[in-house]
Enzyme design. Sequence first.
Site, mmCIF file in Angstrom:
data_model
loop_
_atom_site.group_PDB
_atom_site.id
_atom_site.type_symbol
_atom_site.label_atom_id
_atom_site.label_comp_id
_atom_site.label_asym_id
_atom_site.label_seq_id
_atom_site.Cartn_x
_atom_site.Cartn_y
_atom_site.Cartn_z
ATOM 1 N N VAL A 294 -28.248 14.418 -4.121
ATOM 2 C CA VAL A 294 -28.231 13.751 -2.827
ATOM 3 C C VAL A 294 -27.937 12.267 -2.987
ATOM 4 C CG1 VAL A 294 -29.691 13.113 -0.903
ATOM 5 C CG2 VAL A 294 -29.736 15.436 -1.769
ATOM 6 N N GLU A 299 -22.715 10.400 1.809
ATOM 7 C CA GLU A 299 -22.515 11.318 2.934
ATOM 8 C C GLU A 299 -21.855 10.662 4.138
ATOM 9 O OE1 GLU A 299 -25.365 11.039 1.330
ATOM 10 O OE2 GLU A 299 -25.917 13.009 0.557
ATOM 11 N N ASP A 341 16.071 -7.350 11.058
ATOM 12 C CA ASP A 341 17.301 -7.654 11.775
ATOM 13 C C ASP A 341 17.215 -9.079 12.268
ATOM 14 O OD1 ASP A 341 18.221 -5.104 11.673
ATOM 15 O OD2 ASP A 341 17.327 -4.517 13.586
ATOM 16 N N ASP A 643 17.136 -0.363 14.616
ATOM 17 C CA ASP A 643 17.173 0.125 15.997
ATOM 18 C C ASP A 643 18.198 1.234 16.209
ATOM 19 O OD1 ASP A 643 19.322 -1.528 15.632
ATOM 20 O OD2 ASP A 643 18.698 -3.038 17.086
ATOM 21 N N ASP A 647 20.367 3.558 11.272
ATOM 22 C CA ASP A 647 19.269 2.904 10.557
ATOM 23 C C ASP A 647 18.216 3.916 10.112
ATOM 24 O OD1 ASP A 647 20.362 0.403 10.913
ATOM 25 O OD2 ASP A 647 19.269 0.006 12.771
ATOM 26 N N GLU A 712 -29.225 4.369 -5.943
ATOM 27 C CA GLU A 712 -30.056 5.566 -5.829
ATOM 28 C C GLU A 712 -30.015 6.422 -7.098
ATOM 29 O OE1 GLU A 712 -29.000 5.573 -1.090
ATOM 30 O OE2 GLU A 712 -28.157 7.096 -2.399
ATOM 31 N N ASN A 749 -28.795 7.238 3.011
ATOM 32 C CA ASN A 749 -27.342 7.431 3.057
ATOM 33 C C ASN A 749 -26.830 7.687 4.461
ATOM 34 O OD1 ASN A 749 -27.374 7.104 0.366
ATOM 35 N ND2 ASN A 749 -26.812 9.215 -0.167
ATOM 36 N N THR A 752 -29.970 4.594 7.524
ATOM 37 C CA THR A 752 -30.052 3.143 7.423
ATOM 38 C C THR A 752 -28.754 2.525 6.889
ATOM 39 O OG1 THR A 752 -31.150 3.404 5.311
ATOM 40 C CG2 THR A 752 -32.544 3.046 7.226
ATOM 41 N N ASP A 753 -27.938 3.287 6.178
ATOM 42 C CA ASP A 753 -26.686 2.718 5.664
ATOM 43 C C ASP A 753 -25.564 2.686 6.694
ATOM 44 O OD1 ASP A 753 -27.498 2.017 3.219
ATOM 45 O OD2 ASP A 753 -26.271 3.470 2.095
HETATM 46 P P1 ATP Z 1 21.402 -7.485 13.758
HETATM 47 O O1 ATP Z 1 21.767 -6.417 12.793
HETATM 48 O O2 ATP Z 1 20.663 -8.614 13.178
HETATM 49 O O3 ATP Z 1 20.815 -6.988 15.034
HETATM 50 P P2 ATP Z 1 23.827 -7.899 15.169
HETATM 51 O O4 ATP Z 1 23.219 -7.458 16.417
HETATM 52 O O5 ATP Z 1 24.670 -9.117 15.203
HETATM 53 O O6 ATP Z 1 22.795 -8.186 14.060
HETATM 54 P P3 ATP Z 1 25.577 -5.745 15.367
HETATM 55 O O7 ATP Z 1 25.071 -5.469 16.698
HETATM 56 O O8 ATP Z 1 25.865 -4.666 14.422
HETATM 57 O O9 ATP Z 1 24.661 -6.714 14.580
HETATM 58 O O10 ATP Z 1 26.887 -6.612 15.584
HETATM 59 C C1 ATP Z 1 27.712 -6.970 14.516
HETATM 60 C C2 ATP Z 1 28.905 -7.752 15.032
HETATM 61 O O11 ATP Z 1 29.685 -6.909 15.875
HETATM 62 C C3 ATP Z 1 28.535 -8.944 15.888
HETATM 63 O O12 ATP Z 1 28.431 -10.108 15.109
HETATM 64 C C4 ATP Z 1 29.689 -9.055 16.872
HETATM 65 O O13 ATP Z 1 30.720 -9.871 16.359
HETATM 66 C C5 ATP Z 1 30.187 -7.642 16.979
HETATM 67 N N1 ATP Z 1 29.667 -7.034 18.199
HETATM 68 C C6 ATP Z 1 28.379 -6.985 18.602
HETATM 69 N N2 ATP Z 1 28.265 -6.365 19.770
HETATM 70 C C7 ATP Z 1 29.506 -5.997 20.132
HETATM 71 C C8 ATP Z 1 30.062 -5.318 21.252
HETATM 72 N N3 ATP Z 1 29.298 -4.867 22.240
HETATM 73 N N4 ATP Z 1 31.383 -5.138 21.286
HETATM 74 C C9 ATP Z 1 32.165 -5.577 20.295
HETATM 75 N N5 ATP Z 1 31.716 -6.215 19.237
HETATM 76 C C10 ATP Z 1 30.407 -6.441 19.133
#
Ligand code: ATP
Length: 917
Positions: A294, A299, A341, A643, A647, A712, A749, A752-753
């Site tokens: 124990v 516990e 990013d 995002d 990714d 203990e 155990n 009181t603990d």
């Molecule tokens: P992070 O990865 O830090 O979010 P980011 O948003 O700049 O960076 P992306 O969104 O991949 O990365 O964009 C990369 C590049 O693509 C930008 O620097 C821009 O020149 C071009 N870009 C971004 N958005 C558009 C869009 N809607 N249409 C055309 N070109 C774009």
Amino acid sequence: MHQSSATHALDIEAVVGAAGVDPSLGLSEADVVDRRARFGPNELAERETTSRWLLFLEQFRSPLVLLLFGAIAISVLAWALEDEGGLPVDAIVIAVIVLLNAVIGFAQERRADDAVAALRRMTAPEATVVRDGDTVRIPASEVVPGDVLVLAEGDAVAADGRVIESAGLRVAEAALTGESQPVAKTTAAVDADAALGDRVGMVFSGTSVTGGRGRVIVTDTGMESEVGRIATLLEDTEELDTPLQREVDLVGRTLGIAVIVVATVVIATTAALSDVSSVSDLVDVLLIGVSLAVAAVPEGLPAVLSIVLAIGVQRLARRRALVKRLASVETLGSASTICTDKTGTLTKSEMTVVRLVTATGAAALTGSGYDPVGGLVDADGHPRADDREVIRMLGVGARCNDAAIRSVEGRWTAVGDPTEAALLSAFAKVAGGIGLDPTERQGEVPFSSSRKRMTVVIEEEGRHRALTKGAPDVLLDRCTHELVGDEPVLLTAERRARWNDEIDGLAGAALRTMAMAERWLDPDQPIDEEIEHDLVLLGVAGIIDPPRPEVTDAVAEAHAAGIGVVMITGDHPATAREIAAQIGIAAPGSRVVTGPELEAMSDDDLVDAVAEVVVFARVAPEHKLRIVRALQSLDRVVAMTGDGVNDAPALKAADMGIAMGITGTEVSKDAARMILADDDFTTIVAAVREGRAIFHNIQSFLRYLLSSNAGEVLTVFLGVVAAGAIGLRGAGGDEVIAPLLATQILWINLLTDTAPALALGVDRPQDDLMARPPRAGGDRVIDAVMQRGIGLVGLTMAVATLVMLDLGLPGGLIDGDEDLDTARTGAFTVLVLAQLFNALNARSEDRSAFEGLLANPTLWAAIAVSAVLQVLVVHVGFLNDAFGTVPIDAGQWLLATAFASSVLWVAELRKWLRRRS
Ligand code: ATP
């Protein structure tokens, strides 16, 4: 509805008709209510969850509890052998306490489950649908057959459906069909007997959109969908144990083995020494074994651990960091590199076009935010006459665009991609209004982070015109001409170099850059990536995206805590370098590695690179995975944000994948372990700080609870071994008996603990946790320093307890005149009070308990509760019977308190010595 067996073979019109929905308006609220009642929620039926009874029984499965069952059995055996009549009080008390423990454990586990379920709800997948003419985001579980589902890159497909509109829509269906390549989706009907993978006109629940956009009429939801029918596919993967869980298990196993070894030794030696001649001798020896078992089992530990983790998760959620599993808290606390990013995470993502470069010159654009108020000025700030080149370029930026800007309560905000919204606002400033002539898109080639460009095709003057925008360095390579006035002029090498200088100039000023270009197409030319060449460059826009103001401090805090911060961005290297310098991620002018450079590196070269470089630019999502792996090979615990869909692999591979709550795609949220509700880098650092605090607290209460067990075990062990020296003899004179009863040890155990352990678990740590380096990957939770501390405190407790016992008992080194029960009660009280003093020690390994002694009212309240419990067990009649105690007088209480305080003094001495060395 369940028509998916045939829907893929039907024309769109037939599908729309069958679904009873206007594709442009979507379902009405009434329709939705009706259909939800008919088809139920869009969810897969829960797998048989463990029944409550099973969950309850599971509480008894741990080896430590089995050890206690052994103790009960032995107590019953001892009671039967003794043959004194009455109840087997020991056995009953142990059984009650074991049961109580299981109830608490059960309740805690359910509470922790509830906490996780609540988090699941917060992080539940969503879907975009058209309802009553509006495009809205709803929880995926609320999608019903007939809904018009709007799909974009990164969406998880929420239900099965028939494609009614596709702009380059591509879907990854590997989960369903095993096909690893994304499948292009069209509106085409296929043969009725086509295999799942060939139904190009359908999308299926559980798959994800890797590119393009589309609209779908939902045909089947929930268990009627294809995944629903093969629900076994979704068999939950077993969660791997975390280092903490493994270590707690290890503690349990080690204790179990230690108990058996120690008990065997003790029983054997006592049996040999006091020559067991009668049944009652045997009983006494067995009872010593029970006490030891124990004593060694913490516990209360599992329950305290799960409560502390669950509270930790809630604390994180309050800081807008949603972790999906309790155990991630620990990983968070040990993160040593944060890969983040740039756009939106480090920056505000409130974009404004401020500079414009065309073939004949540069101009600045005034105004702030998305407010379409402002105008062109020249280098000296003088207004400029409207400029044909600029208008043409921004016209392309505004048409090759999926965003909108809207005035809400007088404030202009972006709807959709902020970069695109900025271009819309800029166009409105130079063209005098936000309206655009409506032009119907003939087709498009969508944007992706890897392509870094997009194109839409419109009809103009009876011809197809392609409008392209994208990263300037990428686009320039695809341009053959530039627009000068109204005329395309061939781009010379010299002009190209000039453009590159301009782009570098904009990027070097921390501006996000975007180029616009165009070309005429042959009428019958297919619209795909092939059209993005021979373009006419119209100009480049420089977009300001200021860093979030608090980010600089957060970066500094991370650095002070020994955590590396790495920026990984799709943006231009010069922009990245400048922003990194502004917020303190890297020294000005430091090295930036670009995606193409990274591509050319071997894995070993990359490992060398990540050891020093902290800014990566123009990377594609695919590169992130390699960066994570390289960092991990340097033994870093990597947190990585993301995002997009692409990714997801990097998020999965990272120790702590972090998805963006606002801008993140469903796929990335699914792959991540944590979701940032506010997309803010500052929140990551706050979460790490919180993770460290929780981890520190876990260490505190482990230190506390385990010292208690050590105390203990040593008390029982040394008491038996040195029985002669302390006068510990039974009534018969020569038999050896346990210094404390098993029930008394259980009292410590489990009762009181517990309160102090919990208070330690939710403490606000005093030590400056962000002023020390992260825990190294291989570090034990209970490291050598902590083990020695536990041993020392345990030994002190045992000695103090035994001295108190000797003091009371006749004979031994110090002669006393109390009976066994009284002396034992005194010793028991010393041990309990020693725990309470030790609660003050346990908050830190080095810092004196007297620093901020009163800073934790919860701990003091817990100590008070435990002290009251001890008074009760000593002075209340029925508790006396159950726990073998008798009332003691004030003098004995005082003495016990004084002896107990020795753990505080000894620990203070050790801390002082540690601080000095
Ligand atoms: P992070 O990865 O830090 O979010 P980011 O948003 O700049 O960076 P992306 O969104 O991949 O990365 O964009 C990369 C590049 O693509 C930008 O620097 C821009 O020149 C071009 N870009 C971004 N958005 C558009 C869009 N809607 N249409 C055309 N070109 C774009």
